[in-house]
Enzyme design. Structure first.
Site, PDB file in Angstrom:
ATOM      1  N   ASN A  74       0.804  -1.221   0.000  1.00  0.00           N
ATOM      2  CA  ASN A  74       0.000   0.000   0.000  1.00  0.00           C
ATOM      3  C   ASN A  74       0.838   1.272   0.000  1.00  0.00           C
ATOM      4  O   ASN A  74       0.381   2.315  -0.463  1.00  0.00           O
ATOM      5  CB  ASN A  74      -0.925  -0.009   1.221  1.00  0.00           C
ATOM      6  CG  ASN A  74      -1.593   1.325   1.438  1.00  0.00           C
ATOM      7  OD1 ASN A  74      -2.494   1.724   0.700  1.00  0.00           O
ATOM      8  ND2 ASN A  74      -1.140   2.056   2.460  1.00  0.00           N
ATOM      9  N   SER A 123      -4.177   2.414  -8.300  1.00  0.00           N
ATOM     10  CA  SER A 123      -4.989   3.635  -8.347  1.00  0.00           C
ATOM     11  C   SER A 123      -5.730   3.696  -9.667  1.00  0.00           C
ATOM     12  O   SER A 123      -5.292   3.109 -10.673  1.00  0.00           O
ATOM     13  CB  SER A 123      -4.086   4.864  -8.211  1.00  0.00           C
ATOM     14  OG  SER A 123      -4.775   6.060  -8.528  1.00  0.00           O
ATOM     15  N   TYR A 181       3.388   9.452 -10.967  1.00  0.00           N
ATOM     16  CA  TYR A 181       2.467   8.648 -10.155  1.00  0.00           C
ATOM     17  C   TYR A 181       1.658   7.699 -11.037  1.00  0.00           C
ATOM     18  O   TYR A 181       1.540   6.503 -10.741  1.00  0.00           O
ATOM     19  CB  TYR A 181       1.541   9.574  -9.377  1.00  0.00           C
ATOM     20  CG  TYR A 181       0.602   8.870  -8.424  1.00  0.00           C
ATOM     21  CD1 TYR A 181       1.063   8.368  -7.222  1.00  0.00           C
ATOM     22  CD2 TYR A 181      -0.748   8.719  -8.735  1.00  0.00           C
ATOM     23  CE1 TYR A 181       0.200   7.727  -6.336  1.00  0.00           C
ATOM     24  CE2 TYR A 181      -1.616   8.081  -7.860  1.00  0.00           C
ATOM     25  CZ  TYR A 181      -1.137   7.588  -6.653  1.00  0.00           C
ATOM     26  OH  TYR A 181      -1.994   6.951  -5.786  1.00  0.00           O
ATOM     27  N   ALA A 182       1.106   8.217 -12.119  1.00  0.00           N
ATOM     28  CA  ALA A 182       0.298   7.390 -13.011  1.00  0.00           C
ATOM     29  C   ALA A 182       1.125   6.263 -13.620  1.00  0.00           C
ATOM     30  O   ALA A 182       0.657   5.119 -13.723  1.00  0.00           O
ATOM     31  CB  ALA A 182      -0.322   8.249 -14.113  1.00  0.00           C
ATOM     32  N   SER A 210       3.767   4.838 -12.334  1.00  0.00           N
ATOM     33  CA  SER A 210       4.084   3.845 -11.302  1.00  0.00           C
ATOM     34  C   SER A 210       2.881   2.959 -11.003  1.00  0.00           C
ATOM     35  O   SER A 210       3.017   1.743 -10.832  1.00  0.00           O
ATOM     36  CB  SER A 210       4.558   4.534 -10.022  1.00  0.00           C
ATOM     37  OG  SER A 210       3.506   5.220  -9.364  1.00  0.00           O
ATOM     38  N   LYS A 211       1.691   3.544 -10.968  1.00  0.00           N
ATOM     39  CA  LYS A 211       0.502   2.769 -10.669  1.00  0.00           C
ATOM     40  C   LYS A 211       0.093   1.887 -11.848  1.00  0.00           C
ATOM     41  O   LYS A 211      -0.428   0.779 -11.667  1.00  0.00           O
ATOM     42  CB  LYS A 211      -0.640   3.693 -10.266  1.00  0.00           C
ATOM     43  CG  LYS A 211      -0.402   4.396  -8.934  1.00  0.00           C
ATOM     44  CD  LYS A 211      -0.192   3.410  -7.793  1.00  0.00           C
ATOM     45  CE  LYS A 211      -0.145   4.093  -6.440  1.00  0.00           C
ATOM     46  NZ  LYS A 211       0.003   3.134  -5.323  1.00  0.00           N
TER      47      LYS A 211
END
Length: 257
Positions: A81, A132, A145-146, A148-149
């Site tokens: 998480n 995510s 971030y995008a 990595s998710k």
């Protein structure tokens, strides 16, 4: 259920938000929870253990799993998480920021799963990766971030295939807008309707709620319930390699509507 017979769960990023909700719910359901974060939790789960570790450090990852093996002797559920969210334009995203996001959000889940696979195989355990909705559809200033998710979703599917012969299930949960400190930090971006982005945090949350099919943003508890289901070797025994979106219907609506 005695502590010796209780299944053991490792929850990363457990100091607050979704991680804290997962750790608390699992504990209430009889799991022996080990929480890991960069900082001490305000209130660690009862009957649980706590470890402070920077998962961007590969050595720290190995130490966390080794200590669980020594002290618990088993691991039944790994919940990846922990996450870092950097909001910046392409030009303003430094190599250092990109590397930190990838190290925590993508490399650490890979390393933790690799190091824990022996224990998970012995218990017939599973992995739940918290990705995510940004893995499916994203917005401005979220490239690192995008990415990595999205990578975490691909990793989930790859590891589900590789680890299935060893009896390990691997799934991912993709939360949408959930009421956490990370959401509030992300609302600092100017990505909402003109005028709304300049409002208070509460006004920005209300705008997100209006844009969500369910008419509200989610709670950490709702994500935790999903993790509890996927981590249950009886209820979710035939589910692996899947992504479960928990976003109140946000990704069901066309952006052009």
């Amino acid at each position: 259920m005695s502590s010796l017979s209780s299944p053991v769960a490792l929850v990363t990023g457990a100091a607050g938000g979704i991680g804290a909700a997962i750790a608390t719910l699992l504990t209430a359901e009889g799991w022996r929870v080990i929480g890991v974060d960069r900082e001490e939790a305000v209130s660690a789960p009862p009957e649980g253990r706590w470890r402070i570790a920077d998962l961007a450090d590969a050595g720290a990852v190995r130490e966390v799993i080794a200590s669980i093996g020594e002290q618990e002797g088993r691991l039944d559920l790994l919940v990846n998480n922990a996450a870092v969210q950097k909001t910046a334009s392409l030009e303003e995203t430094t190599d250092e920021a990109w590397d930190e996001v990838m190290a925590v959000n993508l490399r650490a889940p890979f390393q933790l799963t690799r190091e824990a696979s022996g224990y998970l195989a012995a218990s017939g355990g599973s992995v739940v990766n918290i990705s995510s909705v940004h893995a499916l559809a994203t917005s401005v200033s979220m490239a690192a971030y995008a990415a990595s998710k999205g990578g975490l979703v691909a990793l989930t599917r790859a590891l589900a295939i590789e680890l299935a012969p060893r009896g390990i299930r691997v799934n991912a949960v993709l939360p949408g807008a959930v009421d956490t400190p990370m959401l509030e930090a992300g609302l600092a971006r100017d990505h909402l309707a003109q005028g709304t982005a300049a409002g208070t945090v509460l006004e920005r949350k209300e705008e997100l709620a209006r844009r969500t099919v369910a008419g509200r943003i989610g709670t950490p508890q709702e994500v935790a319930e999903t993790v509890l289901f996927l981590g249950d070797s009886r209820r979710a025994s035939f589910i692996t390699g899947q992504i479960l979106v928990v976003d109140g219907g946000a990704t069901a609506r066309l952006s052009t509507e």
